[in-house]
Motif scaffolding. Structure first.
Motif, mmCIF file in Angstrom:
data_model
loop_
_atom_site.group_PDB
_atom_site.id
_atom_site.type_symbol
_atom_site.label_atom_id
_atom_site.label_comp_id
_atom_site.label_asym_id
_atom_site.label_seq_id
_atom_site.Cartn_x
_atom_site.Cartn_y
_atom_site.Cartn_z
ATOM 1 N N LEU A 62 0.843 -1.200 0.000
ATOM 2 C CA LEU A 62 0.000 0.000 0.000
ATOM 3 C C LEU A 62 0.879 1.250 0.000
ATOM 4 N N LEU A 63 1.877 1.245 0.871
ATOM 5 C CA LEU A 63 2.799 2.382 0.966
ATOM 6 C C LEU A 63 3.532 2.568 -0.357
ATOM 7 N N LEU A 64 3.965 1.481 -0.941
ATOM 8 C CA LEU A 64 4.669 1.554 -2.225
ATOM 9 C C LEU A 64 3.775 2.195 -3.284
ATOM 10 N N GLU A 65 2.537 1.734 -3.372
ATOM 11 C CA GLU A 65 1.646 2.251 -4.424
ATOM 12 C C GLU A 65 1.354 3.742 -4.226
ATOM 13 N N ILE A 66 1.077 4.122 -2.964
ATOM 14 C CA ILE A 66 0.782 5.542 -2.717
ATOM 15 C C ILE A 66 2.008 6.401 -3.035
ATOM 16 N N ALA A 67 3.182 5.922 -2.608
ATOM 17 C CA ALA A 67 4.410 6.693 -2.845
ATOM 18 C C ALA A 67 4.716 6.788 -4.345
ATOM 19 N N LEU A 68 4.498 5.700 -5.052
ATOM 20 C CA LEU A 68 4.730 5.695 -6.502
ATOM 21 C C LEU A 68 3.814 6.706 -7.192
ATOM 22 N N GLY A 69 2.568 6.745 -6.747
ATOM 23 C CA GLY A 69 1.621 7.698 -7.320
ATOM 24 C C GLY A 69 2.025 9.133 -7.026
ATOM 25 N N ARG A 413 15.236 3.544 -3.771
ATOM 26 C CA ARG A 413 15.787 4.794 -3.242
ATOM 27 C C ARG A 413 14.840 6.006 -3.414
ATOM 28 N N ASP A 414 14.386 6.224 -4.637
ATOM 29 C CA ASP A 414 13.570 7.414 -4.898
ATOM 30 C C ASP A 414 12.266 7.389 -4.109
ATOM 31 N N LEU A 415 11.690 6.198 -3.993
ATOM 32 C CA LEU A 415 10.438 6.117 -3.243
ATOM 33 C C LEU A 415 10.687 6.283 -1.750
ATOM 34 N N GLU A 416 11.836 5.803 -1.272
ATOM 35 C CA GLU A 416 12.171 6.021 0.141
ATOM 36 C C GLU A 416 12.261 7.523 0.428
ATOM 37 N N GLU A 418 10.811 9.842 -1.273
ATOM 38 C CA GLU A 418 9.457 10.399 -1.398
ATOM 39 C C GLU A 418 8.697 10.225 -0.083
ATOM 40 N N ILE A 419 8.825 9.036 0.512
ATOM 41 C CA ILE A 419 8.140 8.776 1.776
ATOM 42 C C ILE A 419 8.710 9.674 2.871
ATOM 43 N N LYS A 420 10.019 9.852 2.857
ATOM 44 C CA LYS A 420 10.661 10.644 3.919
ATOM 45 C C LYS A 420 10.474 12.157 3.764
ATOM 46 N N ARG A 421 9.952 12.575 2.631
ATOM 47 C CA ARG A 421 9.635 14.006 2.484
ATOM 48 C C ARG A 421 8.607 14.448 3.493
ATOM 49 N N SER A 422 7.725 13.540 3.886
ATOM 50 C CA SER A 422 6.591 13.969 4.710
ATOM 51 C C SER A 422 6.549 13.327 6.088
ATOM 52 N N SER A 423 7.448 12.379 6.366
ATOM 53 C CA SER A 423 7.428 11.800 7.707
ATOM 54 C C SER A 423 8.709 11.007 7.926
ATOM 55 N N LYS A 424 8.940 10.654 9.185
ATOM 56 C CA LYS A 424 10.028 9.723 9.480
ATOM 57 C C LYS A 424 9.652 8.368 8.893
#
Ligand code: PHE
Length: 460
Positions: A62-69, A413-416, A418-424
């Motif tokens: 789920l996290l992967l799909e949201i981050a990819l989007g 890497r890029d998705l990590e 992306e996720i870290k842009r908005s939270s730990k």
């Protein structure tokens, strides 16, 4: 990623996103499919496998799909294409899945609509008098079953056509909590019936001797279906999320919402089935797509005067949950056609309506005119075939390709970031390990086992 189109639509806030995702996720998968699978595959054993899968693999995907989007700002096909034209096929493959699911989803939506209408018309004791006959009589009816399916489809396409997304979001805000309250209430009531606690024990306590390959197989397919994963929906929803919203917290909340409703539905229907049928074996043997329609009316009937009202409320709310999920499925089909064929929205809506009408008719014929077709063995229907192909074959393949693509081709890497842009991102290492190694290996094992089972190498 460059986005050449004008600014994309976006959610009005983080809760709008979570609620929309939850409304897509919470549907027949939770209320109708999960309880009968749990009853069938060993109760507590299934539950344990399911919960572990959801909170490792499900949340990760789920996290992967949201981050990819959010990273690409695109829906499924575009998101993969953003890394190179040759990757578009993954998105195209995933995009085919809603075209299969929606057709049989509307058939069951029709069943729910019929039940809701019957309870409204005061037929609760008539249904409870002979629940199995009522159900079978209805789904095999050559005219009536089609009418309810078409009505359900019409309602779905009307909402998609009107684009009253705001209206749905607002009513979700009321209906979802109501659904949970009612589910809790009915569960509590059911648990006070004689024999129900044995059912609750069967549902909650794992029995490891029941752990079989098919438990994992069924739980995995259910997880994709219920969480609306592996078909591009969450990529699209992710593309509307702003850069401040925490993706990790959102994924956790959506998963929590989804599994919460499933757990409650199971806690009502499995003990209810126990009360009605008397033993774990009988429950397992009798559970299939009809469980909710055949067992619950008996339980409602035993509630005395309140039963008719509770039954009415229950089926109306199930209908609502089914509608919101079906709307998100149909909306996805429309946007896939618009993006893929560059058609206008109106043209795409007409195409989807015609398609649903035609294929849904075929699926429904599987219960009457075409009932001689038993594609998955004695007693199976066209609906079972559609369910099997989408949930147990195509979704695992789509998820496998997505994990390999992100884990090995473009690297996480890029998705990590992306996720870290908005939270730990506390579970970063575990997430990468799941995407790169654990999920692909698991999916391959499960997929091979499932297909082998269907071809009779071991029995289900
Ligand atoms: N998750 C929905 C359910 O549980 C079904 C669904 C699947 C909806 C995929 C949208 C997309 O009923």
């Amino acid at each position: 990623m460059s986005d050449t189109k004008p600014a994309r639509a976006s959610w009005s806030g983080k809760w709008a996103f979570i609620l929309a995702a939850a409304a897509s996720a919470v549907g027949l998968g939770n209320l109708w499919r999960f309880p009968y699978l749990a009853a069938k595959y060993g109760g507590g054993t299934f539950l344990l496998v399911y919960v572990v899968l959801v909170f490792t693999f499900g949340v990760s995907l789920l996290l992967l799909e949201i981050a990819l989007g959010r990273y690409t700002g695109q829906s499924a096909i575009g998101a993969f294409k953003a890394f190179g034209k040759k990757y578009a096929f993954i998105g195209i493959f995933a995009s085919a899945i809603p075209f299969i699911i929606t057709c049989y989803y509307c058939v069951i939506g029709g069943w729910v609509a019929k039940y809701a209408a019957s309870y409204i018309a005061g037929a609760s004791s008539q249904i409870a008098g002979a629940p199995a006959d009522f159900f079978t009589g209805f789904i095999t009816s050559p005219v009536e079953s089609f009418i309810w399916m078409y009505l359900f489809m019409a309602a779905v396409m009307l909402v998609v056509g009107l684009g009253v997304k705001k209206g749905i979001e607002k009513s979700n805000l009321v209906m979802m909590p109501l659904l949970i309250l009612l589910a809790v209430g009915i569960a509590v009531f059911t648990l006070t019936m004689p024999g129900a606690l044995d059912g609750a024990a069967y549902y909650l306590v794992p029995d490891f001797s029941k752990l079989a390959p098919e438990t994992f197989i069924a739980a995995l397919g259910q997880m994709f279906f219920s969480m609306s994963l592996a078909m591009g929906i969450m990529i699209t929803y992710g593309s509307y999320v702003d850069k401040q919203t925490s993706l990790t917290a959102s994924a956790g909340r959506i998963a929590g919402f989804d599994i919460g409703v499933s757990l409650l539905a199971g806690l009502t229907i499995v003990p209810g089935a126990f009360v009605a049928l008397g033993s774990a074996e009988a429950v397992a043997e009798n559970s299939g797509p009809s469980l909710m329609f055949v067992i619950l009316p008996t339980v409602f009937d035993q509630m005395g005067g309140m039963g008719a009202i509770i039954g009415l409320l229950f089926f109306v709310l199930v209908l609502f949950a089914a509608l919101t999920s079906a709307i998100s499925l149909a909306e996805t089909m429309v946007s896939i056609i618009m993006d893929g064929a560059r058609w206008s929205r109106k043209k795409a809506i007409i195409a989807v309506t015609v398609f649903l009408f035609a294929v849904g008719t075929v699926v429904n014929l599987g219960y009457n005119g075409f009932s001689f077709l038993e594609p998955l063995g004695a007693g199976s229907s066209i609906l079972d075939l559609f369910d099997f192909v989408s949930n147990s074959v195509m979704m695992p393949i789509a998820a496998l390709m997505t994990c390999i693509f992100v884990g090995w081709v473009v690297k996480p890497r890029d998705l990590e970031l992306e996720i870290k842009r908005s939270s730990k991102f506390v579970a970063e290492k575990a997430w990468v390990a799941i995407i790169k190694y654990i999920a692909p290996v698991l999916i391959v094992i499960i997929l091979v086992a499932y297909v082998a089972a269907q071809f009779g190498f071991f029995s289900m």
